[in-house]
Design a protein around this motif. Structure first.
Motif: not given
Length: 186
Positions: A105, A101, A78
């Motif tokens: 996450l 993302c 990431y």
């Protein structure tokens, strides 16, 4: 791809076979009641009478190899993704990539926070209350699979638009009801 899967299966079976083998050599004295509702080796270590230092070494290796290493690899990936995102000049593309993302996450955090807090608390205090351990392990096992469809469904534009329309409709209905109540009072 098949080679990677085969290596992971062989590694997992061999690693956990060693852990189970180490558990079978322990002798237990006193109470043999384990305060847990699924298979977890931590409480078993506290019930044995003989030396279990090898079990603790293997438990730490298991923690590092199966929990910390994947987390470090996720963080590194990431970080690389963030570097690429900062290079994207078009805001729409950057926002779309960031939405993908952030949902991933969020699920990673939901999985790792209870798991890490459990293991870090054991390292710092050498013991953790059984109920806290059970709740943390339950959160780790139940929350990510339960929230996964919800989080990824909320990413779709149609679902978000439906939620916004529903919110607007309810807001209008609440406003109308308040105005009707105000007129009745006057």
């Amino acid at each position: 791809m098949c080679l990677i899967l085969a290596v992971m299966w062989i590694f997992s079976v061999a690693f956990f076979a060693v852990l189970v083998g180490l558990l079978t050599r322990l002798s237990f004295c006193g109470s043999t009641v384990v305060n847990s509702y699924f298979c977890y080796h931590g409480p078993l270590h506290r019930l044995n009478c003989n030396d279990n230092s090898m079990n603790f070494v293997m438990a730490r290796m298991c923690f590092v190899l199966l929990i910390c290493l994947p987390l470090v690899l996720i963080i590194i990936s990431y970080f690389c993704i963030a570097l690429v995102l900062f290079k994207i000049s078009h805001n729409v593309d950057r926002t779309k990539a960031m939405k993908t993302c952030t949902s991933h996450l969020l699920l990673v955090a939901i999985f790792y926070i209870p798991l890490l807090s459990n293991n870090i608390a054991v390292v710092l205090t050498s013991s953790i209350h059984p109920n806290v351990r059970i709740i943390n392990n339950s959160l780790t096992q139940i929350m990510p699979p339960m929230l996964n469809p919800i989080i990824y469904t909320l990413k779709t534009d149609e679902v978000m638009q439906s939620i916004k329309d529903l919110y607007k409709r309810n807001k209008v209905n609440v406003t109308k009801e308040k105005s009707i109540k105000c007129r009745r009072k006057n």
